[in-house]
Motif scaffolding. Structure first.
Motif, PDB file in Angstrom:
ATOM      1  N   UNK A   9       0.867  -1.167   0.000  1.00  0.00           N
ATOM      2  CA  UNK A   9       0.000   0.000   0.000  1.00  0.00           C
ATOM      3  C   UNK A   9       0.903   1.215   0.000  1.00  0.00           C
ATOM      4  N   UNK A  10       0.669   2.129  -0.912  1.00  0.00           N
ATOM      5  CA  UNK A  10       1.514   3.312  -1.014  1.00  0.00           C
ATOM      6  C   UNK A  10       0.662   4.515  -1.304  1.00  0.00           C
ATOM      7  N   UNK A  11       1.268   5.680  -1.161  1.00  0.00           N
ATOM      8  CA  UNK A  11       0.513   6.912  -1.394  1.00  0.00           C
ATOM      9  C   UNK A  11       0.783   7.455  -2.796  1.00  0.00           C
ATOM     10  N   UNK A  12      -0.176   8.166  -3.298  1.00  0.00           N
ATOM     11  CA  UNK A  12      -0.033   8.816  -4.602  1.00  0.00           C
ATOM     12  C   UNK A  12       1.221   9.677  -4.631  1.00  0.00           C
ATOM     13  N   UNK A  28       6.112   7.625 -10.083  1.00  0.00           N
ATOM     14  CA  UNK A  28       5.242   8.442  -9.233  1.00  0.00           C
ATOM     15  C   UNK A  28       3.862   7.795  -9.272  1.00  0.00           C
ATOM     16  N   UNK A  29       3.591   6.970  -8.290  1.00  0.00           N
ATOM     17  CA  UNK A  29       2.382   6.144  -8.328  1.00  0.00           C
ATOM     18  C   UNK A  29       1.103   6.987  -8.366  1.00  0.00           C
ATOM     19  N   UNK A  30       0.138   6.500  -9.140  1.00  0.00           N
ATOM     20  CA  UNK A  30      -1.183   7.127  -9.209  1.00  0.00           C
ATOM     21  C   UNK A  30      -2.239   6.084  -8.840  1.00  0.00           C
ATOM     22  N   UNK A  31      -3.419   6.565  -8.493  1.00  0.00           N
ATOM     23  CA  UNK A  31      -4.480   5.639  -8.076  1.00  0.00           C
ATOM     24  C   UNK A  31      -4.869   4.687  -9.204  1.00  0.00           C
ATOM     25  N   UNK A  32      -4.675   5.131 -10.450  1.00  0.00           N
ATOM     26  CA  UNK A  32      -5.015   4.274 -11.593  1.00  0.00           C
ATOM     27  C   UNK A  32      -4.058   3.086 -11.729  1.00  0.00           C
ATOM     28  N   UNK A  63       3.932 -17.950 -14.809  1.00  0.00           N
ATOM     29  CA  UNK A  63       3.631 -16.751 -14.041  1.00  0.00           C
ATOM     30  C   UNK A  63       4.037 -16.883 -12.580  1.00  0.00           C
ATOM     31  N   UNK A  64       4.383 -15.738 -12.008  1.00  0.00           N
ATOM     32  CA  UNK A  64       4.634 -15.653 -10.589  1.00  0.00           C
ATOM     33  C   UNK A  64       3.333 -15.526  -9.813  1.00  0.00           C
ATOM     34  N   UNK A  65       3.425 -15.425  -8.480  1.00  0.00           N
ATOM     35  CA  UNK A  65       2.236 -15.400  -7.626  1.00  0.00           C
ATOM     36  C   UNK A  65       1.506 -14.065  -7.608  1.00  0.00           C
ATOM     37  N   UNK A  66       2.119 -13.016  -8.127  1.00  0.00           N
ATOM     38  CA  UNK A  66       1.446 -11.718  -8.177  1.00  0.00           C
ATOM     39  C   UNK A  66       1.779 -10.806  -7.011  1.00  0.00           C
ATOM     40  N   UNK A  67       1.665  -9.517  -7.264  1.00  0.00           N
ATOM     41  CA  UNK A  67       1.804  -8.473  -6.233  1.00  0.00           C
ATOM     42  C   UNK A  67       0.556  -7.605  -6.279  1.00  0.00           C
ATOM     43  N   UNK A  68      -0.088  -7.501  -5.144  1.00  0.00           N
ATOM     44  CA  UNK A  68      -1.271  -6.629  -5.062  1.00  0.00           C
ATOM     45  C   UNK A  68      -0.809  -5.259  -4.597  1.00  0.00           C
ATOM     46  N   UNK A  69      -0.969  -4.256  -5.461  1.00  0.00           N
ATOM     47  CA  UNK A  69      -0.537  -2.892  -5.159  1.00  0.00           C
ATOM     48  C   UNK A  69      -1.749  -1.992  -5.031  1.00  0.00           C
ATOM     49  N   UNK A  70      -1.809  -1.281  -3.937  1.00  0.00           N
ATOM     50  CA  UNK A  70      -2.871  -0.313  -3.717  1.00  0.00           C
ATOM     51  C   UNK A  70      -2.249   1.065  -3.573  1.00  0.00           C
ATOM     52  N   UNK A  71      -2.702   2.003  -4.388  1.00  0.00           N
ATOM     53  CA  UNK A  71      -2.214   3.384  -4.322  1.00  0.00           C
ATOM     54  C   UNK A  71      -3.347   4.247  -3.771  1.00  0.00           C
ATOM     55  N   UNK A  72      -3.101   4.844  -2.621  1.00  0.00           N
ATOM     56  CA  UNK A  72      -4.171   5.615  -1.964  1.00  0.00           C
ATOM     57  C   UNK A  72      -4.017   7.110  -2.203  1.00  0.00           C
TER      58      UNK A  72
END
Lengths: 112, 111
Positions: free
Chosen positions: A12-15, A80-84, A103-112
């Motif tokens: 989880x990261x910020x915009x 520079x992460x964006x919510x999209x 394929x790998x197991x995946x990374x779930x990324x959330x940009x708040x």
């Protein structure tokens, strides 16, 4: 998952912050790929690599960069992460550009 | 632009029956087509690859057909089992070194 690991698995990261995702393989495959998967869109290719220091853009490359300094590692950077860019990111490998992908197991990324 | 359609977003089928999933494409002349299985929370797993000069490919209970005239591939699972419940993705070679994926069909096999 065929000798492919992704790190981190969740983030989880910020915009506006930079984010780097790592893909590591132990199969010595030449080709490596980064995809994102979103509801309604399926898997979409971001960037891929066909050898050390050899990379090319995919369908949705804007806002992403990649690097491959070793055969086993392929890094995906969001400058520079964006919510999209909130998504599940998958790394994949293949022996050739025309062969099946693992394929790998995946990374779930959330940009708040 | 290239377009891949997997006709059904979701398909429910009774255990023991044959499940048939469809993949249609436009604006393509792919040299081959691949099918993958994806379980919730996991990455896709490769199942079968069929080339343009192959009409049919089989692997255990799985069968894939490829009709380049109709621009369609059919994916069959015979004697379906609850363990076959998953999302199935078709993928076509987009360029020299990449694949385009469909959005998938979620198959549920009902005991």
């Amino acid at each position: 998952d065929a000798g492919i690991t992704q790190s981190p698995r969740h983030k989880v990261t910020e915009t506006g912050t930079p984010v780097t995702l790592r893909c590591h393989q132990t199969e010595n495959h030449r080709y490596m790929y980064w995809y994102r998967q979103d509801p309604g869109h399926g898997l979409r290719l971001i960037h891929y690599s066909y050898g050390v220091k050899d990379t090319d853009k995919g369908e949705v490359s804007d806002g992403y960069s990649v690097s491959r300094s070793k055969t086993e590692d392929f890094l995906l950077t969001l400058e520079s992460a964006t919510s999209s860019q909130t998504s599940v990111y998958f790394c994949a490998i293949s022996v050739t550009g025309a062969s099946e992908q693992y394929f790998g197991p995946g990374t779930r990324l959330t940009v708040t | 632009s290239q377009k891949i359609e997997q006709n059904s977003e979701a398909l429910n089928i009774q255990e023991g029956k044959t499940a048939t999933l469809t993949c249609n494409y436009t604006n393509y002349s792919p040299a081959y087509l691949q099918w993958y299985r994806q379980d919730p929370g996991r990455g896709p797993v490769f199942l079968l690859l069929i080339r343009e000069n192959e009409k049919e490919k089989r692997k255990e209970r799985l069968k894939v057909t490829f009709d380049t005239t109709l621009k369609q591939s059919l994916f069959h699972i015979t004697a379906s089992q609850p363990a076959d419940s998953a999302t199935y993705l078709c993928a076509l070679r987009g360029g020299a070194n990449n694949l385009f994926f469909g959005t998938g069909t979620r198959l549920t096999v009902i005991p």
